[in-house]
Design an enzyme around this catalytic site. Structure first.
Site, PDB file in Angstrom:
ATOM      1  N   TYR A 102      -3.971 -10.458  10.554  1.00 10.52           N
ATOM      2  CA  TYR A 102      -3.799  -9.003  10.557  1.00 10.52           C
ATOM      3  C   TYR A 102      -4.205  -8.419  11.914  1.00 10.52           C
ATOM      4  O   TYR A 102      -3.423  -7.740  12.571  1.00 10.52           O
ATOM      5  CB  TYR A 102      -4.633  -8.396   9.422  1.00 10.52           C
ATOM      6  CG  TYR A 102      -4.623  -6.889   9.381  1.00 10.52           C
ATOM      7  CD1 TYR A 102      -3.480  -6.188   9.016  1.00 10.52           C
ATOM      8  CD2 TYR A 102      -5.768  -6.153   9.700  1.00 10.52           C
ATOM      9  CE1 TYR A 102      -3.469  -4.805   8.981  1.00 10.52           C
ATOM     10  CE2 TYR A 102      -5.763  -4.773   9.661  1.00 10.52           C
ATOM     11  CZ  TYR A 102      -4.613  -4.105   9.304  1.00 10.52           C
ATOM     12  OH  TYR A 102      -4.611  -2.732   9.273  1.00 10.52           O
TER      13      TYR A 102
HETATM   14  N1  LIG Z   1      -5.775   1.754   5.301  1.00  9.67           N
HETATM   15  C1  LIG Z   1      -6.580   1.436   6.318  1.00  9.67           C
HETATM   16  O1  LIG Z   1      -7.803   1.433   6.175  1.00  9.67           O
HETATM   17  C2  LIG Z   1      -5.992   1.101   7.659  1.00  9.67           C
HETATM   18  C3  LIG Z   1      -6.860   0.915   8.726  1.00  9.67           C
HETATM   19  C4  LIG Z   1      -6.330   0.590   9.974  1.00  9.67           C
HETATM   20  C5  LIG Z   1      -4.960   0.485  10.122  1.00  9.67           C
HETATM   21  N2  LIG Z   1      -4.130   0.666   9.065  1.00  9.67           N
HETATM   22  C6  LIG Z   1      -2.678   0.522   9.286  1.00  9.67           C
HETATM   23  O2  LIG Z   1      -1.983   1.661   8.802  1.00  9.67           O
HETATM   24  C7  LIG Z   1      -0.691   1.281   8.331  1.00  9.67           C
HETATM   25  C8  LIG Z   1      -0.493   1.785   6.914  1.00  9.67           C
HETATM   26  O3  LIG Z   1      -1.461   1.186   6.077  1.00  9.67           O
HETATM   27  P1  LIG Z   1      -1.779   1.728   4.611  1.00  9.67           P
HETATM   28  O4  LIG Z   1      -3.201   1.440   4.368  1.00  9.67           O
HETATM   29  O5  LIG Z   1      -1.264   3.100   4.452  1.00  9.67           O
HETATM   30  O6  LIG Z   1      -0.895   0.694   3.736  1.00  9.67           O
HETATM   31  P2  LIG Z   1      -0.183   0.860   2.320  1.00  9.67           P
HETATM   32  O7  LIG Z   1      -0.078  -0.518   1.787  1.00  9.67           O
HETATM   33  O8  LIG Z   1      -0.854   1.896   1.492  1.00  9.67           O
HETATM   34  O9  LIG Z   1       1.273   1.396   2.704  1.00  9.67           O
HETATM   35  C9  LIG Z   1       2.155   0.607   3.469  1.00  9.67           C
HETATM   36  C10 LIG Z   1       3.595   1.060   3.252  1.00  9.67           C
HETATM   37  O10 LIG Z   1       4.427   0.181   4.017  1.00  9.67           O
HETATM   38  C11 LIG Z   1       5.519  -0.226   3.222  1.00  9.67           C
HETATM   39  N3  LIG Z   1       6.028  -1.530   3.631  1.00  9.67           N
HETATM   40  C12 LIG Z   1       5.380  -2.746   3.537  1.00  9.67           C
HETATM   41  N4  LIG Z   1       6.203  -3.728   3.938  1.00  9.67           N
HETATM   42  C13 LIG Z   1       7.380  -3.146   4.300  1.00  9.67           C
HETATM   43  C14 LIG Z   1       8.607  -3.644   4.770  1.00  9.67           C
HETATM   44  N5  LIG Z   1       8.813  -4.969   4.953  1.00  9.67           N
HETATM   45  N6  LIG Z   1       9.596  -2.752   5.032  1.00  9.67           N
HETATM   46  C15 LIG Z   1       9.419  -1.428   4.842  1.00  9.67           C
HETATM   47  N7  LIG Z   1       8.273  -0.897   4.388  1.00  9.67           N
HETATM   48  C16 LIG Z   1       7.269  -1.756   4.107  1.00  9.67           C
HETATM   49  C17 LIG Z   1       4.961  -0.264   1.798  1.00  9.67           C
HETATM   50  O11 LIG Z   1       6.010  -0.206   0.832  1.00  9.67           O
HETATM   51  C18 LIG Z   1       4.057   0.955   1.791  1.00  9.67           C
HETATM   52  O12 LIG Z   1       4.749   2.132   1.418  1.00  9.67           O
HETATM   53  C19 LIG Z   1      -0.619  -0.239   8.460  1.00  9.67           C
HETATM   54  O13 LIG Z   1       0.055  -0.587   9.653  1.00  9.67           O
HETATM   55  C20 LIG Z   1      -2.068  -0.658   8.526  1.00  9.67           C
HETATM   56  O14 LIG Z   1      -2.250  -1.851   9.191  1.00  9.67           O
HETATM   57  C21 LIG Z   1      -4.613   0.969   7.837  1.00  9.67           C
END
Ligand SMILES: NC(=O)c1ccc[n+]([C@@H]2O[C@H](COP(=O)([O-])OP(=O)(O)OC[C@H]3O[C@@H](n4cnc5c(N)ncnc54)[C@H](O)[C@@H]3O)[C@@H](O)[C@H]2O)c1
Length: 267
Positions: free
Chosen positions: A159
């Site tokens: 990741y």
């Molecule tokens: N939540 C956290 O604490 C956090 C922290 C740092 C970074 N991030 C980053 O923020 C971003 C969003 O994370 P989140 O926590 O909202 O995740 P989440 O799992 O809640 O949402 C992710 C979304 O991406 C979509 N998705 C996944 N694979 C896909 C694909 N192949 N094609 C199209 N859509 C796809 C899913 O359907 C979902 O709607 C990510 O890049 C994650 O790495 C999150």
């Protein structure tokens, strides 16, 4: 905010992974600001119902699907002002499990999947959209990284590895695209309020790898001594910065990765 300070009304922007979590928060914020928002996700979020909201069923690992939908937006709306590469997955695993069972170890399949969803997607989308932005001589690309990419994070090798790659691609493409008036920025959230990223299986694996109970792992999210502001971040606190970066108020910002992590600097 509702006072149009950001001046984003009628701009056309693509958000990937906009159906849940941080992406959903970004979609809502941009709709509030009058943006025409195209959400590229595997499934729609039926709760978003707005005249300026367009859902495109796109797997962000698939070049043909991306190119088809980017072309459709370009043909129908005539411009693409912003791209938020937000879709991402986190598959926890450790490099070696010393008990020799292989349990919770990283696998080749996990590697390929993480690279495809987190990193290859950023390449494919940025390329397809930047081709259009160069034609219109303007645009902003925002890539979702993570604060822990710089320091590493136990149990999250793939990741954070893909996020480190995103940081480097962000800085490189900012250098390549600046001459076309295109800005490229990275956003690195820290510990945020819960999203789908943190599933039960994810927590089970991370707790095992880190040698703590699931309860202890969860406590760390809300009461982390490593966070100077002493709390998890709200998803809206990421969306606010993304919207600002997409606006002309950030017109001289490019090629930087911004932590949104309450002052936390170690994963
Ligand atoms: N939540 C956290 O604490 C956090 C922290 C740092 C970074 N991030 C980053 O923020 C971003 C969003 O994370 P989140 O926590 O909202 O995740 P989440 O799992 O809640 O949402 C992710 C979304 O991406 C979509 N998705 C996944 N694979 C896909 C694909 N192949 N094609 C199209 N859509 C796809 C899913 O359907 C979902 O709607 C990510 O890049 C994650 O790495 C999150």
């Amino acid at each position: 905010m509702g006072n149009n300070w950001l001046n984003l009304a009628n701009k056309v922007m693509i958000v990937t992974g906009g159906s849940a979590g941080i992406g959903n928060s970004i979609v809502k914020k941009l709709l509030e600001e009058g943006v025409l928002v195209a959400n590229f996700d595997l499934k729609n979020n039926d709760q978003i119902n707005h005249k300026n909201y367009f859902f495109y069923k796109v797997d962000v690992t698939k070049k043909s699907e991306i190119e088809r939908q980017v072309e459709e937006i370009w043909q129908t709306l005539g411009r693409i002002d912003g791209l938020v590469n937000n879709a991402g997955i986190a598959l926890p695993g450790m490099l070696v499990n010393p008990d020799d069972t292989g349990k919770y170890e990283l696998t080749e399949e996990m590697f390929d999947r993480t690279i495809a969803v987190n990193q290859k997607s950023v390449f494919l989308l940025s390329q397809a959209v930047a081709r259009k932005m160069i034609k219109q001589q303007s645009g902003v690309i925002v890539n979702m990284s993570t604060e822990s990419a710089r320091e590493g994070s136990v149990g999250q090798g793939f990741y954070v590895g893909t996020k480190g790659a995103i940081n480097s691609m962000t800085c490189t493409w900012a250098k390549e695209l600046g001459k076309y008036n295109i800005r490229v920025l990275g956003i690195a959230p820290g510990i945020m309020e819960e999203t789908n990223l943190r599933s039960v299986n994810y927590e089970k694996a991370l707790a095992f790898i880190r040698g703590v109970s699931i309860e202890e792992l969860r406590k760390g999210y809300v009461n982390a001594s490593s966070i100077p502001l002493g709390r998890a971040g709200k998803l809206s606190e990421v969306a606010e910065v993304v919207a600002f970066y997409l606006s002309d108020h950030a017109s001289y910002l490019s090629g930087i990765i911004t932590n949104i992590a309450g002052g936390k600097s170690r994963g």
